[in-house]
Design an enzyme around this catalytic site. Sequence first.
Site, PDB file in Angstrom:
ATOM      1  N   GLU A 172       0.733  -1.393  -0.098  1.00 24.86           N
ATOM      2  CA  GLU A 172      -0.055   0.201  -0.091  1.00 24.86           C
ATOM      3  C   GLU A 172       0.973   1.284  -0.064  1.00 24.86           C
ATOM      4  O   GLU A 172       0.312   2.361   0.327  1.00 24.86           O
ATOM      5  CB  GLU A 172      -0.909  -0.009   1.115  1.00 24.86           C
ATOM      6  CG  GLU A 172      -1.994  -1.164   1.040  1.00 24.86           C
ATOM      7  CD  GLU A 172      -3.076  -0.927   0.333  1.00 24.86           C
ATOM      8  OE1 GLU A 172      -3.824   0.065   0.417  1.00 24.86           O
ATOM      9  OE2 GLU A 172      -3.540  -1.913  -0.305  1.00 24.86           O
ATOM     10  N   HIS A 246      -4.414   1.629   7.606  1.00 24.93           N
ATOM     11  CA  HIS A 246      -3.022   2.069   7.011  1.00 24.93           C
ATOM     12  C   HIS A 246      -1.988   2.441   8.246  1.00 24.93           C
ATOM     13  O   HIS A 246      -2.931   3.202   9.249  1.00 24.93           O
ATOM     14  CB  HIS A 246      -3.038   3.071   6.134  1.00 24.93           C
ATOM     15  CG  HIS A 246      -3.171   2.632   4.604  1.00 24.93           C
ATOM     16  ND1 HIS A 246      -4.173   3.633   3.988  1.00 24.93           N
ATOM     17  CD2 HIS A 246      -3.165   1.595   4.055  1.00 24.93           C
ATOM     18  CE1 HIS A 246      -4.338   2.987   2.662  1.00 24.93           C
ATOM     19  NE2 HIS A 246      -3.676   1.618   2.601  1.00 24.93           N
ATOM     20  N   CYS A 364      -2.816  11.165   3.731  1.00 26.32           N
ATOM     21  CA  CYS A 364      -3.011  10.496   2.639  1.00 26.32           C
ATOM     22  C   CYS A 364      -2.913  11.165   1.337  1.00 26.32           C
ATOM     23  O   CYS A 364      -2.615  10.511   0.201  1.00 26.32           O
ATOM     24  CB  CYS A 364      -4.508   9.915   2.786  1.00 26.32           C
ATOM     25  SG  CYS A 364      -4.950   8.987   4.284  1.00 26.32           S
TER      26      CYS A 364
HETATM   27  O1  SUG Z   1      -7.877   3.112   0.152  1.00 24.31           O
HETATM   28  N1  SUG Z   1     -10.445   5.293   0.805  1.00 24.31           N
HETATM   29  C1  SUG Z   1      -9.269   5.076   0.600  1.00 24.31           C
HETATM   30  C2  SUG Z   1      -8.459   5.959   1.592  1.00 24.31           C
HETATM   31  C3  SUG Z   1      -7.002   5.840   1.233  1.00 24.31           C
HETATM   32  C4  SUG Z   1      -6.403   6.416   2.597  1.00 24.31           C
HETATM   33  N2  SUG Z   1      -5.129   6.523   2.402  1.00 24.31           N
HETATM   34  C5  SUG Z   1      -4.129   6.799   3.333  1.00 24.31           C
HETATM   35  N3  SUG Z   1      -4.528   6.137   4.639  1.00 24.31           N
HETATM   36  N4  SUG Z   1      -2.727   6.777   3.261  1.00 24.31           N
HETATM   37  C6  SUG Z   1      -8.871   3.629   0.957  1.00 24.31           C
HETATM   38  O2  SUG Z   1      -9.671   2.899   1.544  1.00 24.31           O
HETATM   39  C7  SUG Z   1     -12.751   4.979  -0.505  1.00 24.31           C
HETATM   40  C8  SUG Z   1     -13.418   4.975  -1.782  1.00 24.31           C
HETATM   41  C9  SUG Z   1     -14.909   4.766  -1.479  1.00 24.31           C
HETATM   42  O3  SUG Z   1     -15.489   4.074  -0.711  1.00 24.31           O
HETATM   43  O4  SUG Z   1     -15.782   5.220  -2.700  1.00 24.31           O
HETATM   44  C10 SUG Z   1     -11.344   4.716  -0.330  1.00 24.31           C
HETATM   45  O5  SUG Z   1     -10.946   4.083  -1.333  1.00 24.31           O
END
Ligand code: SUG
Length: 443
Positions: A172, A246, A364
């Site tokens: 990730e 994460h 993020c």
């Molecule tokens: O991968 N949300 C992302 C958020 C990523 C956050 N990144 C870090 N913490 N570095 C994920 O879960 C949600 C999309 C939706 O539900 O429409 C989403 O993909």
Amino acid sequence: MREYNFDGLVGPSHNYSGLSAGNLASSTHGGQIANPRGAALEGLAKMRLVRNLGIGQAVLPPHPRPSLATLRRLGFGGSDEQVIARAAEKEPLLLRLCSSASAMWTANAATVAPSCDTQDGRLHLVPANLQQMFHRAIEAETTRAVLAAIFADQGRFAVHAPLPGGGQFADEGAANHTRLEVPGRPAVHLFAWGRRAFGDGPAPRRFPARQTLEASTALSRLLALDPTNALLVQQHPDGIDAGGFHTDVLAVGSGPVLLLHELAFTHTETLLATLREKLGNALRIVVAKTAELPAADAIAAYPFNSQLLTLPDGSMVILAPEESRENAMARAYLERVVAEDNPVTRVIYVDLRQSMRNGGGPACLRQRIPLTDEQTRALSARVLLDEALEKDLAAWIELHYRDRLAPADLADPALARETMTALDELTRILRLGSVYDFQRSPG
Ligand code: SUG
């Protein structure tokens, strides 16, 4: 060496589809109506703020969504309009998965080691395969193309292939990677992982662990680091089960400062002792215990998903989401960080509600890439944010983005057309060349 924050521009299909099990904000807000233009402008405002603090700021472009190329590979044929109509009718979930603007969270785009830490003196970047979630796994190919276009000079930059295979090497990106550094000592790289692919061991029970030990180990090799300065550490299974999908949801580190919740990692005391041994007395660690800040509050308010920024005068600021100001315990923790003996002098709160509703806070939205002056001059695209680029991007967003998008709107073929027109123009603004599949092959 200057750190550049490469923020993801929010894409025109930004929406709430509830796609990420284990990411509580995504699950909670699924089905709500999003504002892609507002989201992109919020992101741009954060970039402007960081640049105005005197910190290096750059951008990475959105990906084409819906991904017609992916839908075609899954057997939906005909014209673009027919592909979308057929997917919408037969497999609406697949259309939603192929429409997420999730590439905005560029902390997940890659893991990076600056040239001062690598054995061949080049900057190394490994695009993340994001295997765990389908809507994110389809980012890897485009991310690689974009990074290869920007960091094209192979004498200075090494853009690797994403890790191969299936879930065994699920990666990730920098969301699970922390680089700590104090003057006079080599930097330490922390690679966090959530489960073992080969072999048993503690793992979360409720929610998926997105990163494997095997992936993190491979990254520590590929990035050409001195192995003695690469530490592997397990994300606490209870932290993941509480919604810390994460590492950057429960910990953030930069330079001599490490902020973490006690449920960020397993064996915290051993880890901190190792870090103190390697980095010495200049290292500043601020642990939040559950009694001070319950994991549920840390996850709802995201104080650890802050950007820890070093200003030109050497002092540090925390860029935290508004939600952390509104949560009394999260705010009190951040105020304690400022009050303690460390370089952090203040907290700045930013409104990123559009992204936060999908579980994406300030940290993020950015990929940290330290660059020398010579390396910045060697970049092959116009991605460093200056006033002119900021203006061009604001006008581009105003022209191309909708201010309202419900999951049902993803079936509108006009959205795909609008996005292709917008991204095609963006590649000209950023002088990126033809990085998108739709620019290279018809349909
Ligand atoms: O991968 N949300 C992302 C958020 C990523 C956050 N990144 C870090 N913490 N570095 C994920 O879960 C949600 C999309 C939706 O539900 O429409 C989403 O993909």
